[in-house]
Motif scaffolding. Structure first.
Motif, PDB file in Angstrom:
ATOM      1  N   LEU A  67      60.752 108.082  22.057  1.00 34.67           N
ATOM      2  CA  LEU A  67      60.635 109.309  21.290  1.00 34.67           C
ATOM      3  C   LEU A  67      60.105 110.425  22.191  1.00 34.67           C
ATOM      4  CD1 LEU A  67      58.917 107.711  18.178  1.00 34.67           C
ATOM      5  CD2 LEU A  67      61.372 107.892  18.661  1.00 34.67           C
ATOM      6  N   THR A  68      60.764 111.567  22.163  1.00 29.22           N
ATOM      7  CA  THR A  68      60.358 112.666  23.021  1.00 29.22           C
ATOM      8  C   THR A  68      59.916 113.897  22.231  1.00 29.22           C
ATOM      9  OG1 THR A  68      62.666 113.381  23.192  1.00 29.22           O
ATOM     10  CG2 THR A  68      61.837 111.925  24.917  1.00 29.22           C
ATOM     11  N   SER A  69      60.536 114.150  21.089  1.00 31.58           N
ATOM     12  CA  SER A  69      60.215 115.364  20.336  1.00 31.58           C
ATOM     13  C   SER A  69      59.162 115.077  19.269  1.00 31.58           C
ATOM     14  CB  SER A  69      61.471 115.923  19.668  1.00 31.58           C
ATOM     15  OG  SER A  69      61.870 115.114  18.573  1.00 31.58           O
ATOM     16  N   GLN A  70      58.479 116.129  18.852  1.00 27.15           N
ATOM     17  CA  GLN A  70      57.501 115.989  17.777  1.00 27.15           C
ATOM     18  C   GLN A  70      58.181 115.578  16.481  1.00 27.15           C
ATOM     19  OE1 GLN A  70      53.805 116.584  18.098  1.00 27.15           O
ATOM     20  NE2 GLN A  70      54.766 115.840  19.958  1.00 27.15           N
ATOM     21  N   TRP A  74      57.061 112.387  14.307  1.00 25.77           N
ATOM     22  CA  TRP A  74      56.721 112.574  12.887  1.00 25.77           C
ATOM     23  C   TRP A  74      57.563 111.656  12.021  1.00 25.77           C
ATOM     24  CZ3 TRP A  74      58.800 113.618   8.213  1.00 25.77           C
ATOM     25  CH2 TRP A  74      57.974 114.122   7.204  1.00 25.77           C
ATOM     26  N   THR A  75      58.862 111.615  12.270  1.00 26.41           N
ATOM     27  CA  THR A  75      59.772 110.782  11.483  1.00 26.41           C
ATOM     28  C   THR A  75      59.453 109.302  11.651  1.00 26.41           C
ATOM     29  OG1 THR A  75      61.545 112.418  11.608  1.00 26.41           O
ATOM     30  CG2 THR A  75      62.197 110.158  11.115  1.00 26.41           C
ATOM     31  N   ALA A  76      59.111 108.895  12.867  1.00 26.11           N
ATOM     32  CA  ALA A  76      58.789 107.489  13.107  1.00 26.11           C
ATOM     33  C   ALA A  76      57.581 107.047  12.294  1.00 26.11           C
ATOM     34  CB  ALA A  76      58.528 107.264  14.596  1.00 26.11           C
ATOM     35  N   ILE A  77      56.598 107.921  12.158  1.00 27.63           N
ATOM     36  CA  ILE A  77      55.417 107.595  11.348  1.00 27.63           C
ATOM     37  C   ILE A  77      55.772 107.607   9.866  1.00 27.63           C
ATOM     38  CG2 ILE A  77      53.094 108.338  10.706  1.00 27.63           C
ATOM     39  CD1 ILE A  77      52.823 109.498  13.546  1.00 27.63           C
ATOM     40  N   TYR A  78      56.473 108.632   9.426  1.00 23.62           N
ATOM     41  CA  TYR A  78      56.811 108.758   8.011  1.00 23.62           C
ATOM     42  C   TYR A  78      57.739 107.652   7.546  1.00 23.62           C
ATOM     43  CZ  TYR A  78      58.656 110.496   3.615  1.00 23.62           C
ATOM     44  OH  TYR A  78      59.033 110.584   2.302  1.00 23.62           O
ATOM     45  N   GLU A  79      58.740 107.317   8.366  1.00 23.05           N
ATOM     46  CA  GLU A  79      59.737 106.319   7.975  1.00 23.05           C
ATOM     47  C   GLU A  79      59.288 104.888   8.267  1.00 23.05           C
ATOM     48  OE1 GLU A  79      62.369 106.808   6.318  1.00 23.05           O
ATOM     49  OE2 GLU A  79      62.661 108.987   6.418  1.00 23.05           O
ATOM     50  N   LEU A  80      58.054 104.701   8.709  1.00 26.11           N
ATOM     51  CA  LEU A  80      57.476 103.376   8.957  1.00 26.11           C
ATOM     52  C   LEU A  80      58.141 102.644  10.117  1.00 26.11           C
ATOM     53  CD1 LEU A  80      57.053 102.124   5.256  1.00 26.11           C
ATOM     54  CD2 LEU A  80      55.482 103.485   6.625  1.00 26.11           C
ATOM     55  N   GLN A  81      58.766 103.410  11.024  1.00 26.62           N
ATOM     56  CA  GLN A  81      59.236 102.773  12.245  1.00 26.62           C
ATOM     57  C   GLN A  81      58.042 102.301  13.069  1.00 26.62           C
ATOM     58  OE1 GLN A  81      61.669 106.200  13.382  1.00 26.62           O
ATOM     59  NE2 GLN A  81      63.481 104.890  13.359  1.00 26.62           N
ATOM     60  N   VAL A  82      56.962 103.061  13.030  1.00 22.92           N
ATOM     61  CA  VAL A  82      55.660 102.589  13.492  1.00 22.92           C
ATOM     62  C   VAL A  82      54.754 102.611  12.277  1.00 22.92           C
ATOM     63  CG1 VAL A  82      54.948 104.918  14.230  1.00 22.92           C
ATOM     64  CG2 VAL A  82      53.785 102.913  15.152  1.00 22.92           C
ATOM     65  N   ALA A  87      48.015 101.320  14.527  1.00 18.68           N
ATOM     66  CA  ALA A  87      49.186 101.704  15.323  1.00 18.68           C
ATOM     67  C   ALA A  87      49.573 103.145  15.048  1.00 18.68           C
ATOM     68  CB  ALA A  87      50.355 100.768  15.031  1.00 18.68           C
ATOM     69  N   ILE A  88      49.450 103.582  13.799  1.00 22.50           N
ATOM     70  CA  ILE A  88      49.730 104.978  13.467  1.00 22.50           C
ATOM     71  C   ILE A  88      48.776 105.899  14.225  1.00 22.50           C
ATOM     72  CG2 ILE A  88      49.555 106.697  11.614  1.00 22.50           C
ATOM     73  CD1 ILE A  88      50.670 104.563   9.721  1.00 22.50           C
ATOM     74  N   GLY A  89      47.495 105.519  14.272  1.00 24.92           N
ATOM     75  CA  GLY A  89      46.522 106.323  14.991  1.00 24.92           C
ATOM     76  C   GLY A  89      46.851 106.440  16.472  1.00 24.92           C
ATOM     77  N   ILE A  90      47.236 105.326  17.070  1.00 17.38           N
ATOM     78  CA  ILE A  90      47.587 105.338  18.500  1.00 17.38           C
ATOM     79  C   ILE A  90      48.822 106.205  18.732  1.00 17.38           C
ATOM     80  CG2 ILE A  90      48.346 103.905  20.441  1.00 17.38           C
ATOM     81  CD1 ILE A  90      46.766 101.578  19.033  1.00 17.38           C
ATOM     82  N   ALA A  91      49.828 106.039  17.882  1.00 16.67           N
ATOM     83  CA  ALA A  91      51.049 106.831  18.011  1.00 16.67           C
ATOM     84  C   ALA A  91      50.752 108.316  17.857  1.00 16.67           C
ATOM     85  CB  ALA A  91      52.084 106.381  16.975  1.00 16.67           C
ATOM     86  N   ALA A  92      49.879 108.658  16.910  1.00 16.54           N
ATOM     87  CA  ALA A  92      49.533 110.067  16.693  1.00 16.54           C
ATOM     88  C   ALA A  92      48.794 110.645  17.896  1.00 16.54           C
ATOM     89  CB  ALA A  92      48.686 110.203  15.435  1.00 16.54           C
ATOM     90  N   ALA A  93      47.905 109.858  18.489  1.00 18.66           N
ATOM     91  CA  ALA A  93      47.160 110.327  19.654  1.00 18.66           C
ATOM     92  C   ALA A  93      48.103 110.614  20.818  1.00 18.66           C
ATOM     93  CB  ALA A  93      46.114 109.300  20.060  1.00 18.66           C
ATOM     94  N   TYR A  94      48.998 109.674  21.107  1.00 16.78           N
ATOM     95  CA  TYR A  94      49.968 109.918  22.172  1.00 16.78           C
ATOM     96  C   TYR A  94      50.915 111.048  21.798  1.00 16.78           C
ATOM     97  CZ  TYR A  94      48.628 105.820  24.926  1.00 16.78           C
ATOM     98  OH  TYR A  94      47.941 104.919  25.702  1.00 16.78           O
ATOM     99  N   GLY A  95      51.270 111.138  20.500  1.00 14.35           N
ATOM    100  CA  GLY A  95      52.137 112.220  20.063  1.00 14.35           C
ATOM    101  C   GLY A  95      51.500 113.576  20.279  1.00 14.35           C
ATOM    102  N   THR A 124      50.802 115.730   8.722  1.00 15.71           N
ATOM    103  CA  THR A 124      51.529 115.737   7.454  1.00 15.71           C
ATOM    104  C   THR A 124      52.432 114.520   7.278  1.00 15.71           C
ATOM    105  OG1 THR A 124      53.421 116.987   8.342  1.00 15.71           O
ATOM    106  CG2 THR A 124      51.563 118.264   7.446  1.00 15.71           C
ATOM    107  N   SER A 125      52.480 113.638   8.269  1.00 14.36           N
ATOM    108  CA  SER A 125      53.445 112.533   8.217  1.00 14.36           C
ATOM    109  C   SER A 125      53.073 111.449   7.220  1.00 14.36           C
ATOM    110  CB  SER A 125      53.632 111.928   9.613  1.00 14.36           C
ATOM    111  OG  SER A 125      52.397 111.486  10.149  1.00 14.36           O
ATOM    112  N   ARG A 126      51.792 111.138   7.084  1.00 17.21           N
ATOM    113  CA  ARG A 126      51.357 110.113   6.119  1.00 17.21           C
ATOM    114  C   ARG A 126      50.008 110.550   5.545  1.00 17.21           C
ATOM    115  NH1 ARG A 126      53.304 104.908   6.642  1.00 17.21           N
ATOM    116  NH2 ARG A 126      52.445 104.643   4.557  1.00 17.21           N
ATOM    117  N   PRO A 127      49.831 110.540   4.218  1.00 12.54           N
ATOM    118  CA  PRO A 127      48.592 111.060   3.637  1.00 12.54           C
ATOM    119  C   PRO A 127      47.459 110.060   3.471  1.00 12.54           C
ATOM    120  CG  PRO A 127      50.178 110.648   1.914  1.00 12.54           C
ATOM    121  CD  PRO A 127      50.870 110.335   3.212  1.00 12.54           C
ATOM    122  N   THR A 128      47.749 108.759   3.478  1.00 12.81           N
ATOM    123  CA  THR A 128      46.731 107.776   3.074  1.00 12.81           C
ATOM    124  C   THR A 128      45.986 107.162   4.251  1.00 12.81           C
ATOM    125  OG1 THR A 128      48.022 107.263   1.089  1.00 12.81           O
ATOM    126  CG2 THR A 128      46.303 105.697   1.707  1.00 12.81           C
ATOM    127  N   ALA A 129      46.682 106.829   5.328  1.00  9.87           N
ATOM    128  CA  ALA A 129      46.063 106.111   6.449  1.00  9.87           C
ATOM    129  C   ALA A 129      45.064 107.011   7.174  1.00  9.87           C
ATOM    130  CB  ALA A 129      47.125 105.617   7.419  1.00  9.87           C
TER     131      ALA A 129
END
Length: 390
Positions: A67-70, A74-82, A87-95, A124-129
């Motif tokens: 993944l290269t673009s924001q 964002w879509t990977a987090i929202y669509e549960l690809q990650v 893992a969401i936290g790590i992905a967001a930090a690198y993002g 804005t990708s996921r509200p609960t985690a």
């Protein structure tokens, strides 16, 4: 690739896991014994890419996405690809790091304004985690703490902060596993709901960490994995992980949990969580609260495995936790060759529910085990965490 704990050597990973590389990505024919050696979230800093396993394709295919673009992140987090709170936290930090890496800002104020746009968008990708916001807040704090440095040095600090978040998660999960093992005996039956394993974290998982560490010690656990409707994380991910690791796992439909408990096959329940309130109420994948109620009825201890990053002491009770509601198609047609529900039928599809604190036997963190009353014990956990940092 640059050196660093969180960078991935894709060639080494390909060779270790027997996966095939295609122009469309990295898809897999995987050696099942290597599952726990694979990275769920990684950074290729040279190519400015976030690399994740697309969990929506498991278990039929393991594919690495670059993944290269924001928008892609964002879509990977929202669509549960990650997915999975850590893992969401790590992905967001690198993002967040990748989103600002190529900034041409000439001064701190301009740089900070750009960073805030990146942070606010990913949030804005996921509200609960809560880990999503926790990780993004850490990245923002890193920017602020380094405001007197050059823009280049701030970018370097952001990369290091993201690496630290990932490295800390590995330690956190192993610590939770070690504390969890003190609560159980070898050779027992364990039930788990959703997926809180390697795929949800950097290593070991949270709820599955005691199982993996016990398995390494030769404990012969018999694990029952709820399928976890409607997205089937238990069937697709937990059963896949545990079977690949050589753990004795039996997949059951969600509505079979009562029977296996009544039969005496379960002596403990371990689940993960996406947010814990100050009073001990815990939000986790939909269906968790029902499992907790059943466990209470049958006298089975119910344990929530919660990194302190998922504990929100500013959230008084579970009633204050926002529950994400997802699209109806996940219930009516996602896993079916043809639609299985009447057209236009109303659908209620909350992604999470809240298990009330009285149904939770203990909350296992990386700094110890909290027991009721949770307002007191969780405060003590954070005091211990603060002391450890001094």
């Amino acid at each position: 690739m640059k050196n660093g704990e969180s960078s991935v050597n894709i060639n080494k990973l390909v060779n270790a896991a027997n996966i095939h590389v295609n122009l469309g990505g990295v898809s897999m024919e995987m050696n099942p014994q290597k599952v726990l050696d694979m990275e769920t979230v990684a950074l290729d800093d040279t190519n400015s890419e976030l690399i994740i396993i697309d969990q929506t394709l498991l278990p039929g295919e393991t594919k690495y996405l670059r993944l290269t673009s924001q928008g892609e992140i964002w879509t990977a987090i929202y669509e549960l690809q990650v997915r999975g709170a850590p893992a969401i936290g790590i992905a967001a930090a690198y993002g967040a790091y990748l989103g600002i890496k190529n900034s041409a800002a000439a001064d701190y104020d301009a740089f900070y304004a750009e960073f805030k746009k990146v942070k606010d968008y990913l949030a804005t990708s996921r509200p609960t985690a809560v880990n999503l916001f926790w990780a993004l807040d850490r990245m923002e704090d890193c920017v602020k703490c380094n405001r007197e440095k050059s823009i280049a040095d701030i970018k370097t600090a952001l990369r290091k902060e993201a690496d630290d978040i990932k490295a800390e998660d590995i330690w956190v999960c192993k610590s939770i596993g070690e504390y969890g093992l003190t609560l159980i005996e070898p050779n027992i039956g364990i039930l788990t709901h959703c997926n809180a394993g390697q795929l949800a974290t950097a290593k070991y998982g949270t709820a599955l960490a005691p199982i993996y560490l016990g398995h390494e010690k030769g404990y012969k656990f018999k694990v029952f994995a709820d399928e976890t409707r409607p997205l089937l994380q238990g069937a697709r991910l937990t059963a896949y992980e545990l079977k690949s690791a050589g753990v004795d796992v039996t997949l059951i439909c969600d509505n079979m949990a009562s029977m296996v408990m009544k039969n005496g096959w379960v002596q403990a329940v371990f689940v993960g969580c996406d947010r814990v309130a100050a009073n001990g109420d815990a939000a986790n994948k939909i269906g968790t609260s029902g499992v907790a109620i059943l466990a209470k009825n049958y006298g089975i201890p119910f344990y929530v495995c919660a990194p302190t990053s998922t504990i929100d002491m500013n959230c008084a009770t579970g009633q204050d936790i926002h529950i994400e509601e997802r699209k109806s198609e996940e219930v009516t047609e996602k896993w079916y060759a043809t639609r299985m529900a009447p057209t236009d039928v109303k659908v209620f599809n909350p992604a999470f529910d809240v298990t009330d604190a009285p149904f939770i036997t203990a909350i296992i963190t990386e700094y110890g085990i909290a027991k009721p009353p949770y307002n007191k014990s969780l405060t003590e956990i954070f005091a211990k965490k603060d002391a450890a940092k001094k």
